[in-house]
Each structure stands twice: as structure tokens, then as C-alpha cells.
Design a protein around this motif. Structure first.
Motif, PDB file in Angstrom:
ATOM      1  N   GLY A  94       0.849  -1.192   0.000  1.00  0.00           N
ATOM      2  CA  GLY A  94       0.000   0.000   0.000  1.00  0.00           C
ATOM      3  C   GLY A  94       0.878   1.233   0.000  1.00  0.00           C
ATOM      4  O   GLY A  94       1.912   1.276  -0.667  1.00  0.00           O
ATOM      5  N   LYS A 162      -7.967   0.560   1.980  1.00  0.00           N
ATOM      6  CA  LYS A 162      -7.228   1.596   1.246  1.00  0.00           C
ATOM      7  C   LYS A 162      -7.562   1.542  -0.237  1.00  0.00           C
ATOM      8  O   LYS A 162      -7.624   2.565  -0.902  1.00  0.00           O
ATOM      9  N   SER A 165     -11.062   3.091  -0.833  1.00  0.00           N
ATOM     10  CA  SER A 165     -11.203   4.513  -0.520  1.00  0.00           C
ATOM     11  C   SER A 165     -10.944   5.388  -1.705  1.00  0.00           C
ATOM     12  O   SER A 165     -10.253   5.145  -2.592  1.00  0.00           O
TER      13      SER A 165
END
Length: 165
Positions: A94, A162, A165
Motif C-alpha cells: 500500500g 485503502k 477509498s
């Protein structure tokens, strides 16, 4: 990404092992440290623990209350499991800061759980020698692999959040 990072980290670890084969820290500095910290934790639980080099093989003898119970070998230092964990997290990379912090926190947790599992195993074998095989073959791996699995599940959830989003 998983195979690449696993390969690179494994090569680095094997180079480390080769470099320290004949060092004063027997069998290697990390395994030596794990053995000494396990000894201290067993002592902390009120048992008289002692770690001695095993001169017939690359390991440390774990002695509890004058009873030789087990040997701590290079595989007991959890580095291979840490490499597996880090490679998995890197395969679902990420944001840089979050990923590196998660890897660092996970490595610290895995290391701590490894020390705890060695101490628990030593005390368990001392108190219940008839269950040595069960403790070493089932409980011992369950603790460390269970920890890694839960860390992976948490990472996948963080990574999925994540991504959404």
C-alpha cells in the motif's frame, strides 16, 4: 512481488548465516539472542533456565531445572517466518509509510511471540514430558503461524480498505 521479495530476503538471510557460521555467537547472533531471551523469560516464570552451546551440532541446549529439554536451532529464531510475513505484505504493498510501519510492527510482534512460544514450550515439556511431541508438533507451530496468519488477515483488511477509498 511475493516471490521476488521472498527470494531476495531468503538470499540475504542465507548470506547472513554463511557470514556468521564461525562467530562467537553460536550458532548465529540472532539464534543466540533468541536463546538467551528465552532463557530469561523461563527464568522470569520462576524456573531455573540455562542455555549452553551444543558442541555436537549448531544449536543451543535449553536446560530447565537441571533437565536438558530441547535444543534451539537456527530455525527456532523465526527469521524464515518473518521473511514469509514481510514478503506477503510487500505483495499487497500500500502506501510506503503504512506498509513499512506494518512490516516493522509485525516483525516485532512475531519476534516477541517466538520468544514466548519457546518459553511456553520449554515449561510445557518440563511439566508434561509425556506431551512433548504434541507440544512441539502442534502447539509450537500453531502459536507462530497463527500469529502470522492473523497479521496477514489484518493487513488484507487494511489493504482492502485503502483500495476501496
Amino acid at each position: 512481488m511475493f516471490l521476488g521479495s521472498y527470494f531476495v530476503l531468503s538470499i540475504c538471510y542465507n548470506l547472513y548465516l554463511s557470514f556468521f557460521r564461525n562467530s562467537k555467537y553460536y550458532p548465529d547472533p540472532i539464534t543466540h539472542l533468541v536463546a538467551k531471551q528465552s532463557e530469561a523469560l523461563v527464568d522470569g516464570f520462576g524456573y531455573n533456565a540455562q542455555i549452553l552451546p551444543h558442541h555436537a551440532e549448531l544449536s543451543m541446549k535449553l536446560i530447565v531445572n537441571q533437565v536438558y529439554l530441547a535444543r534451539i536451532i537456527e530455525g527456532c529464531n523465526a527469521i524464515s517466518i518473518m521473511i514469509l510475513f514481510a514478503s506477503f505484505v510487500l505483495s499487497f504493498f500500500g502506501r510506503l509509510k503504512l506498509s513499512l510501519l506494518y512490516i516493522l510492527a509485525g516483525l516485532v510482534l512475531i519476534y516477541a511471540m517466538n520468544i514466548i512460544r519457546i518459553a511456553v514450550l520449554a515449561i510445557g515439556i518440563y511439566k508434561f514430558p509425556q506431551h512433548t511431541v504434541f507440544l512441539h508438533s502442534i502447539i509450537f507451530p500453531l502459536i507462530i503461524y497463527g500469529t502470522v496468519f492473523l497479521l496477514w488477515v489484518a493487513w488484507v483488511r487494511i489493504y482492502a480498505k485503502k483500495q476501496n477509498s
